[in-house]
Design an enzyme around this catalytic site. Structure first.
Site, PDB file in Angstrom:
ATOM      1  N   HIS A  47       0.834  -1.211   0.000  1.00 11.35           N
ATOM      2  CA  HIS A  47       0.000   0.000   0.000  1.00 11.35           C
ATOM      3  C   HIS A  47       0.863   1.253   0.000  1.00 11.35           C
ATOM      4  O   HIS A  47       0.557   2.221   0.696  1.00 11.35           O
ATOM      5  CB  HIS A  47      -0.946   0.014   1.219  1.00 11.35           C
ATOM      6  N   ASP A  49       2.609   1.943  -3.267  1.00  9.82           N
ATOM      7  CA  ASP A  49       2.935   2.226  -4.679  1.00  9.82           C
ATOM      8  C   ASP A  49       2.212   3.467  -5.189  1.00  9.82           C
ATOM      9  O   ASP A  49       2.719   4.156  -6.065  1.00  9.82           O
ATOM     10  CB  ASP A  49       2.688   1.002  -5.588  1.00  9.82           C
ATOM     11  N   GLY A 139      -8.023 -13.225  -7.410  1.00  8.12           N
ATOM     12  CA  GLY A 139      -8.391 -12.455  -6.226  1.00  8.12           C
ATOM     13  C   GLY A 139      -7.722 -12.905  -4.947  1.00  8.12           C
ATOM     14  O   GLY A 139      -8.293 -12.776  -3.872  1.00  8.12           O
ATOM     15  N   GLY A 141      -4.550 -11.803  -4.161  1.00 11.57           N
ATOM     16  CA  GLY A 141      -3.450 -10.886  -3.879  1.00 11.57           C
ATOM     17  C   GLY A 141      -2.172 -11.279  -4.592  1.00 11.57           C
ATOM     18  O   GLY A 141      -1.096 -10.750  -4.311  1.00 11.57           O
ATOM     19  N   LEU A 142      -2.260 -12.206  -5.549  1.00 11.03           N
ATOM     20  CA  LEU A 142      -1.079 -12.619  -6.323  1.00 11.03           C
ATOM     21  C   LEU A 142      -1.140 -12.036  -7.733  1.00 11.03           C
ATOM     22  O   LEU A 142      -0.350 -12.382  -8.600  1.00 11.03           O
ATOM     23  CB  LEU A 142      -0.977 -14.148  -6.362  1.00 11.03           C
ATOM     24  N   SER A 143      -2.096 -11.160  -7.946  1.00 11.15           N
ATOM     25  CA  SER A 143      -2.229 -10.359  -9.158  1.00 11.15           C
ATOM     26  C   SER A 143      -2.500 -11.141 -10.437  1.00 11.15           C
ATOM     27  O   SER A 143      -1.766 -11.031 -11.422  1.00 11.15           O
ATOM     28  CB  SER A 143      -1.028  -9.435  -9.334  1.00 11.15           C
ATOM     29  N   ASP A 193       1.985  -4.127  -9.505  1.00 13.84           N
ATOM     30  CA  ASP A 193       1.716  -5.438 -10.086  1.00 13.84           C
ATOM     31  C   ASP A 193       2.203  -5.530 -11.529  1.00 13.84           C
ATOM     32  O   ASP A 193       2.817  -6.516 -11.940  1.00 13.84           O
ATOM     33  CB  ASP A 193       0.204  -5.730 -10.071  1.00 13.84           C
ATOM     34  N   TYR A 245     -10.567  -0.807  -0.385  1.00 16.05           N
ATOM     35  CA  TYR A 245      -9.251  -0.374  -0.865  1.00 16.05           C
ATOM     36  C   TYR A 245      -9.312   1.112  -1.203  1.00 16.05           C
ATOM     37  O   TYR A 245      -8.452   1.905  -0.825  1.00 16.05           O
ATOM     38  CB  TYR A 245      -8.878  -1.215  -2.090  1.00 16.05           C
TER      39      TYR A 245
HETATM   40  P1  ADP Z   1      -5.793 -10.336  -8.056  1.00 17.92           P
HETATM   41  O1  ADP Z   1      -5.192  -9.475  -9.107  1.00 17.92           O
HETATM   42  O2  ADP Z   1      -5.074 -10.226  -6.755  1.00 17.92           O
HETATM   43  O3  ADP Z   1      -5.920 -11.760  -8.469  1.00 17.92           O
HETATM   44  P2  ADP Z   1      -8.061  -8.682  -8.644  1.00 17.92           P
HETATM   45  O4  ADP Z   1      -9.370  -8.471  -7.974  1.00 17.92           O
HETATM   46  O5  ADP Z   1      -7.208  -7.504  -8.911  1.00 17.92           O
HETATM   47  O6  ADP Z   1      -7.265  -9.786  -7.806  1.00 17.92           O
HETATM   48  O7  ADP Z   1      -8.284  -9.376 -10.047  1.00 17.92           O
HETATM   49  C1  ADP Z   1      -9.115 -10.510 -10.177  1.00 17.92           C
HETATM   50  C2  ADP Z   1     -10.051 -10.307 -11.343  1.00 17.92           C
HETATM   51  O8  ADP Z   1      -9.300 -10.373 -12.577  1.00 17.92           O
HETATM   52  C3  ADP Z   1     -11.077 -11.397 -11.484  1.00 17.92           C
HETATM   53  O9  ADP Z   1     -12.228 -11.104 -10.724  1.00 17.92           O
HETATM   54  C4  ADP Z   1     -11.396 -11.368 -12.977  1.00 17.92           C
HETATM   55  O10 ADP Z   1     -12.277 -10.326 -13.298  1.00 17.92           O
HETATM   56  C5  ADP Z   1     -10.047 -11.014 -13.579  1.00 17.92           C
HETATM   57  N1  ADP Z   1      -9.296 -12.208 -14.000  1.00 17.92           N
HETATM   58  C6  ADP Z   1      -8.149 -12.672 -13.476  1.00 17.92           C
HETATM   59  N2  ADP Z   1      -7.732 -13.788 -14.116  1.00 17.92           N
HETATM   60  C7  ADP Z   1      -8.634 -14.039 -15.078  1.00 17.92           C
HETATM   61  C8  ADP Z   1      -8.768 -15.029 -16.087  1.00 17.92           C
HETATM   62  N3  ADP Z   1      -7.876 -16.020 -16.242  1.00 17.92           N
HETATM   63  N4  ADP Z   1      -9.848 -14.967 -16.907  1.00 17.92           N
HETATM   64  C9  ADP Z   1     -10.763 -13.979 -16.773  1.00 17.92           C
HETATM   65  N5  ADP Z   1     -10.685 -13.007 -15.851  1.00 17.92           N
HETATM   66  C10 ADP Z   1      -9.656 -13.026 -15.009  1.00 17.92           C
HETATM   67 MG    MG Z   2      -5.171  -7.344  -9.079  1.00 10.64          MG
END
Ligand code: ADP
Ligand code: MG
Length: 401
Positions: A47, A49, A139, A141-143, A193, A245
């Site tokens: 938190h 960046d 979702g 937190g590993l982006s 990220d 956030y």
């Molecule tokens: P994180 O980046 O930590 O995983 P985020 O909330 O930033 O969490 O991003 C997750 C979102 O990104 C998902 O809800 C979806 O909308 C999108 N996403 C991630 N990977 C995929 C994928 N392989 N296919 C479709 N959407 C994806």
């Molecule tokens: Mg993300």
């Protein structure tokens, strides 16, 4: 004996083969190429960046692969294979994309292409057929979001320019991916990220300075020290765009809009301003205090890393967790439970918080005990069963096939 759940990852070859097979099934032809981009783990510097701070992430071997072919028109048609094997498919015309328009997960994909064209990183507005397969948990937190954006970004760039992006172009693509996330998806993330996903390198962590907008690669030789970085995904999913956030960031932005980057401010300056402007001084001191202390801590952690002093580095990780829990207040009972069970040194939440994962930089010999401690603490408290992964620094976004 109890068995624990581990996050599975495919080799780059297997990921490319699966993306190619999905492309064939969805579009009836072979793709022009397959590109991949990694998720990332932020080791310290959370938190900060978006506040001119410093972070130390590395790119994970967990990746998203995008099999891609250009189209004659300006549509982006994307098919994404979910973990249960079903496929989500969506399309949008690049000409219809506008900031604020809600196009769901396609916002990460088509939004990045759109933003790269807007900024001049892509010369032609070209539609794409895209098939996506992913090993990055969503979702947590590993982006997964940056992996999604950056796999498509490097594909679109190479198809547009006839060669892959150099460092300058990677900076442009990172900006485009961040803009997609900020303006099209509506998630206020700050660039950590995307930088990690585009510039990561095997065996290295990145020290990213968001004040000077520079980064450097530093050896992350934990194997030499018999240490490993364990990730425990609490499986309590987070939603960065659900307001929490944004509310934390709102306080920081409020101060920065008035006084400039937090990097150049002191606690006294902020307190005086909060007092004069009728702000909740205690709240503002806590929130901004986290950023100021975390940035100072991460600068020192970078020095410790370069010196190979992992005891000091691990102490800073624990301090980071305490600050995120007590001052920024972005942890959850699940995250606190996992960090506590992992031990007093080297354990902290990672990512935006409000769910997601905990990391623990621990002796290799302690992995079994630590996994057991985190899992049984979750079970006792009635939390979801965590999943585990041993993380090593991998390469940034690149072409696979
Ligand atoms: P994180 O980046 O930590 O995983 P985020 O909330 O930033 O969490 O991003 C997750 C979102 O990104 C998902 O809800 C979806 O909308 C999108 N996403 C991630 N990977 C995929 C994928 N392989 N296919 C479709 N959407 C994806
Ligand atoms: Mg993300």
């Amino acid at each position: 004996m109890t068995s624990y759940k581990w996050i599975e990852s495919r080799t780059p070859d297997a990921l490319a083969a699966d993306a190619t097979a999905l492309f064939n099934a969805e579009f009836g032809t072979a793709p022009t190429g397959v590109w991949a981009a990694p998720g990332r783990v932020n080791v310290i510097g959370e938190h900060v960046d978006y506040a001119g701070g410093v972070c130390i992430p590395f790119a994970l071997p967990l990746q998203i692969a995008a099999a891609v072919t250009p189209r004659e028109d300006t549509k982006v048609v994307a098919a994404s294979q979910k973990t249960d094997g079903t496929v989500a498919r969506a399309e949008v015309d690049l000409k219809d994309i506008r900031p604020g328009g809600d196009i769901g997960w396609l916002g990460y994909v088509a939004g990045t292409v759109w933003a790269a064209h807007e900024s001049g990183a892509l010369e032609n507005l070209t539609g794409l057929n895209i098939a996506l397969v992913s090993d990055v948990p969503l979702g947590s937190g590993l982006s997964s979001s940056a992996a999604l954006e950056c796999s498509v970004a490097v594909a679109a760039y190479e198809l547009d320019h006839g060669q892959g992006p150099d460092d300058a172009a990677r900076h442009q693509l990172a900006d485009a991916a961040m803009r997609a996330e900020n303006d099209i998806v509506g998630a206020s993330t700050g660039g950590l990220d995307q930088t990690a996903s585009l510039f990561g390198a095997e065996g290295k962590a990145l020290v990213i300075d968001f004040d000077s907008h520079t980064h450097r690669l530093v050896n992350f030789d934990i194997a030499d020290q018999d240490l490993v970085l364990l990730i425990a995904d609490t499986n309590a999913p987070h939603e960065l765009n659900d307001g929490q956030y944004a509310s934390r960031r709102g306080v920081i932005d409020d101060v920065q809009n008035a006084l400039g980057s937090l990097r150049h401010l002191s606690e006294e300056q902020i307190a005086a301003w909060a007092h004069e402007n009728g702000k909740d001084a205690t709240l503002y001191a806590k929130r901004t205090g986290h950023v100021l202390h975390e940035t100072a801590r991460t600068l020192q952690a970078a020095d410790a890393l370069e010196a190979g002093d992992f005891d000091t580095f691990r102490r800073f990780m624990a301090d980071s967790h305490a600050s995120l829990r007590d001052d920024l207040e972005v942890t959850t009972p699940e995250l606190d439970s996992a960090a506590e069970a992992a031990g007093t040194l080297g354990a902290r939440m990672t990512g935006g918080g409000f769910g997601g994962a905990v990391i623990a930089l621990i002796a290799k010999a302690r992995v079994g005990d630590t996994v057991a401690a985190i899992a049984s603490a979750a079970e006792e408290k009635g939390f979801a069963e965590p999943t585990f992964y041993i993380a090593t620094p991998g390469d940034g976004a690149r072409r696979l096939v």
